[in-house]
Scaffold this motif. Sequence first.
Motif, short mmCIF file in Angstrom:
data_model
loop_
_atom_site.label_atom_id
_atom_site.label_comp_id
_atom_site.label_asym_id
_atom_site.label_seq_id
_atom_site.Cartn_x
_atom_site.Cartn_y
_atom_site.Cartn_z
N UNK A 98 2.50 -8.48 -6.75
CA UNK A 98 2.60 -8.67 -5.30
C UNK A 98 1.25 -8.97 -4.68
N UNK A 99 0.19 -8.30 -5.17
CA UNK A 99 -1.13 -8.54 -4.61
C UNK A 99 -1.69 -9.90 -5.01
N UNK A 136 5.48 -0.64 -15.36
CA UNK A 136 6.30 -1.52 -14.54
C UNK A 136 5.84 -1.51 -13.08
N UNK A 137 5.55 -0.32 -12.56
CA UNK A 137 5.09 -0.20 -11.17
C UNK A 137 3.75 -0.89 -11.00
N UNK A 138 2.82 -0.66 -11.93
CA UNK A 138 1.51 -1.30 -11.84
C UNK A 138 1.64 -2.82 -11.90
N UNK A 139 2.53 -3.29 -12.79
CA UNK A 139 2.72 -4.73 -12.89
C UNK A 139 3.31 -5.32 -11.64
N UNK A 178 0.81 -1.21 0.00
CA UNK A 178 0.00 0.00 0.00
C UNK A 178 0.84 1.27 0.00
N UNK A 179 1.89 1.29 0.80
CA UNK A 179 2.77 2.47 0.83
C UNK A 179 3.52 2.64 -0.49
N UNK A 180 4.00 1.52 -1.05
CA UNK A 180 4.73 1.62 -2.31
C UNK A 180 3.81 2.08 -3.43
N UNK A 181 2.56 1.64 -3.38
CA UNK A 181 1.60 2.07 -4.40
C UNK A 181 1.45 3.59 -4.42
N UNK A 182 1.41 4.17 -3.24
CA UNK A 182 1.27 5.63 -3.17
C UNK A 182 2.58 6.35 -3.48
N UNK A 183 3.67 5.87 -2.91
CA UNK A 183 4.95 6.56 -3.07
C UNK A 183 5.49 6.47 -4.49
N UNK A 184 5.22 5.40 -5.20
CA UNK A 184 5.74 5.24 -6.55
C UNK A 184 4.84 5.88 -7.60
#
Length: 412
Positions: free
Chosen positions: A254-255, A246-249, A199-205
Motif C-alpha cells: 500500500x505504501x 502477510x500484514x507487512x507485505x 497508519x492505523x492498520x499498521x498499528x491495529x494489525x
Amino acid sequence: MAATPALPTAPPKPTWDPRKPEPPFPWLRPTIRIRLTLLYGGMFLIAGILLLSIIYLLAAQALHEGSGQSFQISGANLNITSTTCPAVNSAPKSEINTILKNCDAIQRQRALDDLLSRSLLALLGLAIIAFAFGYAMAGRVLSPLGRILRTARAVAGSDLSRRIELDGPDDEIKELADTFDDMLERLERAFTAQQRFVGNASHELRTPLAINRTLLEVHLSDPNAPAELHQLGKTLLATNERSEQLVEGLLLLARSDNHIVERKPVDLAEVAEQAVDQVRSEADAKGVVIRSEQKPAVVQGNGVLLERIALNLVQNAVRYNVPEDGWVEVTTEVQHGQAVLVVSNTGPVVPAYEIDNLFEPFRRLRTERTGSDKGVGLGLSIVRSVARAHGGHISAQPREGGGLVMRVALPI
C-alpha cells in the motif's frame, strides 16, 4: 479417428517491455501550438499566393491590352534611335515595325517578371511575420493549458496540494481548470484517508499478532508442557509468523503504490550484495549456488524499498529453483541511462502466458492464495509497485530449460 494435433514444444518468448524512448528532436513534437501556428501561417500563405496570382494575371492582362502599338512607321527619311531597344538603331526601314513589337513584348515581360519577384519577396517577408505572429498568438491562447500541464506534472510527482486557480474569462478552458482543481481536491482527500488508514492498520494489525507471538513463545519455553501442546504451539507460531509476513507485505504494498517523495542516492550494487548475503544461508541449505557481479549503479530513491526489491527477487530465485545443481545469478549495471538489476535462476519451466499472473497479488505459478508454503504471494507484486514508485519498471522472460530472468530498470 482424427489425429490429435501436436502441441508446441516450447511457449513463445515474450519480448522486453522497455520504456518508450525519447525522440531525437523533442522540439519537433507536433504540439497544439505548432499545429495552430502551421494552420494560421498556412492559411495566410495560401491566401497570399492566391492574391499574388490574381494580381499577376490582372497586371499581365492590363499590360497586354494597354501596350499595343497604335502607330505605323513609314517613309524613307526617318531616323530612329532608342536606348531600350538598340536593335532599331541599325535596322532596315522595312523591319522597324517588327523590331518595335518584339522590344515592346520584351519590356512587358520584364515588367511582369520584376512585379513577380518583388511580390514574392514581399510575400516571403509577410509569411515570416505571419508565422511569428501566429506562434505568439497560439502561445497566448494556449497559455492556460500550459499552466494546467505544469500543475498536472507537479501532481504526478506526488504534490497533491498544487492547484491551478486559473483567472480570466469564464470560458471552456477556465471550466476545465476548475474541474481539474475539484478533481485534485478529491484525490488529495482520498490519498490522505488512505495514508491515515495505512497508519492505523499498521498499528491495529501488528499489535495483536505481536501479543500472540509473545504468548506462544512463553508457552513453548515451558519444559513441562505436553508434547502435543508443544507441537500445537509450533504450528500456531508458524501460522502467526505467516500472518505477520502477510500484514507487512500488504502495508508495504500500500505504501509503495505512491511515488517516493524523499529520495537519496542508493547504489543498486550495495543493495544487491546485502540481499545476497541475507539469502546465502537459505541457498546453501537448498544446494543453490549464487553468482553475483555488481557494478556501481546509483539511483535516487528509498534504500529500504529498493532493498526489498532485490531481497524479494533473490529469495524467489532461490525458493523456486530445481532440487539439484541449481544456481542464481545477480548482476547490476548501467544501461542506456538506466540502472538495471537482473536476477536469473534455474527452475521449473514457466509458460510465457503465465508471466503477467506472477505479478498479481496472491498469485504463484500454477497455485493461488495459500497454495504454497514458500511465501504469501506478494513478493513480485511488491517489487512491481516499488519499481513503479521509483519511476521504473520490471519485466520477466522465461529461460530455455526452465527458470526466469527478472530485469528491473530504474532511472538514474
